[in-house]
Design a protein around this motif. Sequence first.
Motif, PDB file in Angstrom:
ATOM      1  N   ASP A  58       0.849  -1.186   0.000  1.00  0.00           N
ATOM      2  CA  ASP A  58       0.000   0.000   0.000  1.00  0.00           C
ATOM      3  C   ASP A  58       0.884   1.235   0.000  1.00  0.00           C
ATOM      4  OD1 ASP A  58      -2.471  -1.417   0.282  1.00  0.00           O
ATOM      5  OD2 ASP A  58      -1.986  -1.731   2.396  1.00  0.00           O
ATOM      6  N   LEU A  59       0.308   2.362  -0.368  1.00  0.00           N
ATOM      7  CA  LEU A  59       0.996   3.639  -0.220  1.00  0.00           C
ATOM      8  C   LEU A  59       0.449   4.309   1.033  1.00  0.00           C
ATOM      9  CD1 LEU A  59       1.206   5.117  -3.813  1.00  0.00           C
ATOM     10  CD2 LEU A  59       3.048   4.229  -2.405  1.00  0.00           C
ATOM     11  N   TRP A  60       1.351   4.778   1.878  1.00  0.00           N
ATOM     12  CA  TRP A  60       0.978   5.419   3.129  1.00  0.00           C
ATOM     13  C   TRP A  60       1.448   6.857   3.065  1.00  0.00           C
ATOM     14  CZ3 TRP A  60       4.482   7.136   6.960  1.00  0.00           C
ATOM     15  CH2 TRP A  60       3.885   7.515   8.161  1.00  0.00           C
ATOM     16  N   PHE A  61       0.605   7.799   3.451  1.00  0.00           N
ATOM     17  CA  PHE A  61       0.978   9.201   3.452  1.00  0.00           C
ATOM     18  C   PHE A  61       1.158   9.638   4.899  1.00  0.00           C
ATOM     19  CE2 PHE A  61      -0.898   8.648  -0.653  1.00  0.00           C
ATOM     20  CZ  PHE A  61      -0.129   9.449  -1.473  1.00  0.00           C
ATOM     21  N   PRO A  62       2.356  10.146   5.245  1.00  0.00           N
ATOM     22  CA  PRO A  62       2.584  10.575   6.618  1.00  0.00           C
ATOM     23  C   PRO A  62       1.671  11.740   6.981  1.00  0.00           C
ATOM     24  CG  PRO A  62       4.509  11.016   5.238  1.00  0.00           C
ATOM     25  CD  PRO A  62       3.511  10.314   4.400  1.00  0.00           C
ATOM     26  N   PRO A  63       1.434  11.967   8.275  1.00  0.00           N
ATOM     27  CA  PRO A  63       0.497  13.021   8.673  1.00  0.00           C
ATOM     28  C   PRO A  63       1.025  14.438   8.445  1.00  0.00           C
ATOM     29  CG  PRO A  63       1.463  11.987  10.602  1.00  0.00           C
ATOM     30  CD  PRO A  63       1.929  11.209   9.406  1.00  0.00           C
ATOM     31  N   ARG A  64       2.330  14.590   8.199  1.00  0.00           N
ATOM     32  CA  ARG A  64       2.901  15.931   7.977  1.00  0.00           C
ATOM     33  C   ARG A  64       3.645  15.968   6.653  1.00  0.00           C
ATOM     34  NH1 ARG A  64       6.337  15.932  13.091  1.00  0.00           N
ATOM     35  NH2 ARG A  64       5.314  14.023  13.634  1.00  0.00           N
ATOM     36  N   LYS A  65       3.818  17.190   6.131  1.00  0.00           N
ATOM     37  CA  LYS A  65       4.593  17.366   4.906  1.00  0.00           C
ATOM     38  C   LYS A  65       6.066  17.138   5.205  1.00  0.00           C
ATOM     39  CE  LYS A  65       1.451  20.411   2.534  1.00  0.00           C
ATOM     40  NZ  LYS A  65       1.282  21.649   1.791  1.00  0.00           N
ATOM     41  N   ILE A  66       6.769  16.609   4.236  1.00  0.00           N
ATOM     42  CA  ILE A  66       8.189  16.313   4.400  1.00  0.00           C
ATOM     43  C   ILE A  66       8.994  17.403   3.694  1.00  0.00           C
ATOM     44  CG2 ILE A  66      10.022  14.657   3.857  1.00  0.00           C
ATOM     45  CD1 ILE A  66       7.879  12.482   4.028  1.00  0.00           C
ATOM     46  N   PRO A  67       9.918  18.056   4.418  1.00  0.00           N
ATOM     47  CA  PRO A  67      10.734  19.098   3.780  1.00  0.00           C
ATOM     48  C   PRO A  67      11.680  18.490   2.752  1.00  0.00           C
ATOM     49  CG  PRO A  67      10.955  19.162   6.181  1.00  0.00           C
ATOM     50  CD  PRO A  67      10.189  17.932   5.833  1.00  0.00           C
TER      51      PRO A  67
ATOM     52  N   GLU B 238      14.945  19.225  -0.303  1.00  0.00           N
ATOM     53  CA  GLU B 238      16.218  19.938  -0.357  1.00  0.00           C
ATOM     54  C   GLU B 238      16.062  21.400  -0.745  1.00  0.00           C
ATOM     55  OE1 GLU B 238      18.472  17.609  -3.100  1.00  0.00           O
ATOM     56  OE2 GLU B 238      19.281  16.335  -1.519  1.00  0.00           O
ATOM     57  N   ASP B 239      15.085  21.710  -1.585  1.00  0.00           N
ATOM     58  CA  ASP B 239      14.908  23.096  -2.046  1.00  0.00           C
ATOM     59  C   ASP B 239      14.032  23.908  -1.093  1.00  0.00           C
ATOM     60  OD1 ASP B 239      12.493  21.942  -2.514  1.00  0.00           O
ATOM     61  OD2 ASP B 239      12.384  22.490  -4.637  1.00  0.00           O
ATOM     62  N   ALA B 240      13.879  23.454   0.139  1.00  0.00           N
ATOM     63  CA  ALA B 240      13.120  24.120   1.198  1.00  0.00           C
ATOM     64  C   ALA B 240      11.607  24.016   0.994  1.00  0.00           C
ATOM     65  CB  ALA B 240      13.541  25.577   1.363  1.00  0.00           C
ATOM     66  N   ALA B 241      11.166  23.366  -0.058  1.00  0.00           N
ATOM     67  CA  ALA B 241       9.736  23.131  -0.224  1.00  0.00           C
ATOM     68  C   ALA B 241       9.344  21.915   0.619  1.00  0.00           C
ATOM     69  CB  ALA B 241       9.416  22.888  -1.691  1.00  0.00           C
ATOM     70  N   ALA B 242       8.078  21.787   0.895  1.00  0.00           N
ATOM     71  CA  ALA B 242       7.585  20.639   1.663  1.00  0.00           C
ATOM     72  C   ALA B 242       6.377  20.066   0.931  1.00  0.00           C
ATOM     73  CB  ALA B 242       7.209  21.061   3.068  1.00  0.00           C
ATOM     74  N   CYS B 243       6.282  18.780   0.927  1.00  0.00           N
ATOM     75  CA  CYS B 243       5.132  18.149   0.288  1.00  0.00           C
ATOM     76  C   CYS B 243       4.867  16.799   0.927  1.00  0.00           C
ATOM     77  CB  CYS B 243       5.329  18.013  -1.218  1.00  0.00           C
ATOM     78  SG  CYS B 243       6.605  16.840  -1.662  1.00  0.00           S
ATOM     79  N   LEU B 244       3.668  16.297   0.667  1.00  0.00           N
ATOM     80  CA  LEU B 244       3.314  14.965   1.159  1.00  0.00           C
ATOM     81  C   LEU B 244       3.881  13.947   0.194  1.00  0.00           C
ATOM     82  CD1 LEU B 244      -0.403  15.338   2.277  1.00  0.00           C
ATOM     83  CD2 LEU B 244       1.578  14.979   3.718  1.00  0.00           C
ATOM     84  N   LEU B 245       4.782  13.120   0.674  1.00  0.00           N
ATOM     85  CA  LEU B 245       5.370  12.083  -0.155  1.00  0.00           C
ATOM     86  C   LEU B 245       4.792  10.732   0.254  1.00  0.00           C
ATOM     87  CD1 LEU B 245       9.107  13.172  -0.124  1.00  0.00           C
ATOM     88  CD2 LEU B 245       7.477  13.441  -1.969  1.00  0.00           C
ATOM     89  N   PRO B 246       4.420   9.919  -0.706  1.00  0.00           N
ATOM     90  CA  PRO B 246       3.910   8.594  -0.342  1.00  0.00           C
ATOM     91  C   PRO B 246       5.043   7.692   0.141  1.00  0.00           C
ATOM     92  CG  PRO B 246       4.084   8.799  -2.705  1.00  0.00           C
ATOM     93  CD  PRO B 246       4.427  10.139  -2.136  1.00  0.00           C
ATOM     94  N   VAL B 247       4.718   6.883   1.090  1.00  0.00           N
ATOM     95  CA  VAL B 247       5.678   5.915   1.611  1.00  0.00           C
ATOM     96  C   VAL B 247       5.106   4.530   1.329  1.00  0.00           C
ATOM     97  CG1 VAL B 247       6.847   5.056   3.675  1.00  0.00           C
ATOM     98  CG2 VAL B 247       6.402   7.511   3.415  1.00  0.00           C
TER      99      VAL B 247
END
Length: 169
Positions: free
Chosen positions: A103-112, A114-123
Motif C-alpha cells: 500500500d501507499l501510506w501518506f505521513p500526517p505531515r509534509k516532508i521538507p 532539499e529546495d526548502a519546499a515541503a510536500c506529502l510524499l507517499p511511503v
Amino acid sequence: MHAAIARRLGISRTTVVKAVASTSPPVYVRRPSETSFVVVEPRVKALLAATPDMPATVLAERVGWTGSITWFRENVARLRPEQQRVDPADRLEWEAGDAAQCDLWFPPRKIPLEDAAACLLPVPDHRRTGARHRGFHACTAEGGGIAPGTSTPPITPSRRDVTMRQVCF
C-alpha cells in the motif's frame, strides 16, 4: 493328452492347446461399449450447470432414469466437479511469507525537501501475510529509517529529512 485334459475340464481341445502354448494366464478384455448413462449425460450436465447442488435422486427423476441409482450417483459424482461454479467469496489462505500486501501510506505531515519546499510524499507500506510488523521503505540521509513496528516515520525539521531521491520505492 490335450484331448484328455479337454474332456476332464469340459472345454474345447483348441482352448487347451492355446493355454499350453501361452506364456501367461488368459486375460479377459471387455470391448468398450456405450453405457446407459451416455444417453442421459447431456441432460444431466445441463441440469448441473443450472443447479450444481441438485441431489442425484432429483436429477435421476428429471432425466427419467430407470436404472440403478448407485450407478447414476457414481456418474453424477464424476460430472459434478466439472459443473461447479467458482465461489466468488472463496477464502484464500496463505502461509506466513507466501504473499505480501503493498500500500501507499501518506505521513500526517509534509516532508521538507532539499529546495526548502515541503510536500506529502507517499511511503510504500509492505506487509507480508502472517507478519507481525510492517516494513516501511523510506530512508533518511544518514541511512536510518523507520523501525519495524512503528506507525509513523520519524520526521524532524533538519537536513536529514527524507528527500525525494532517497525515498526507496
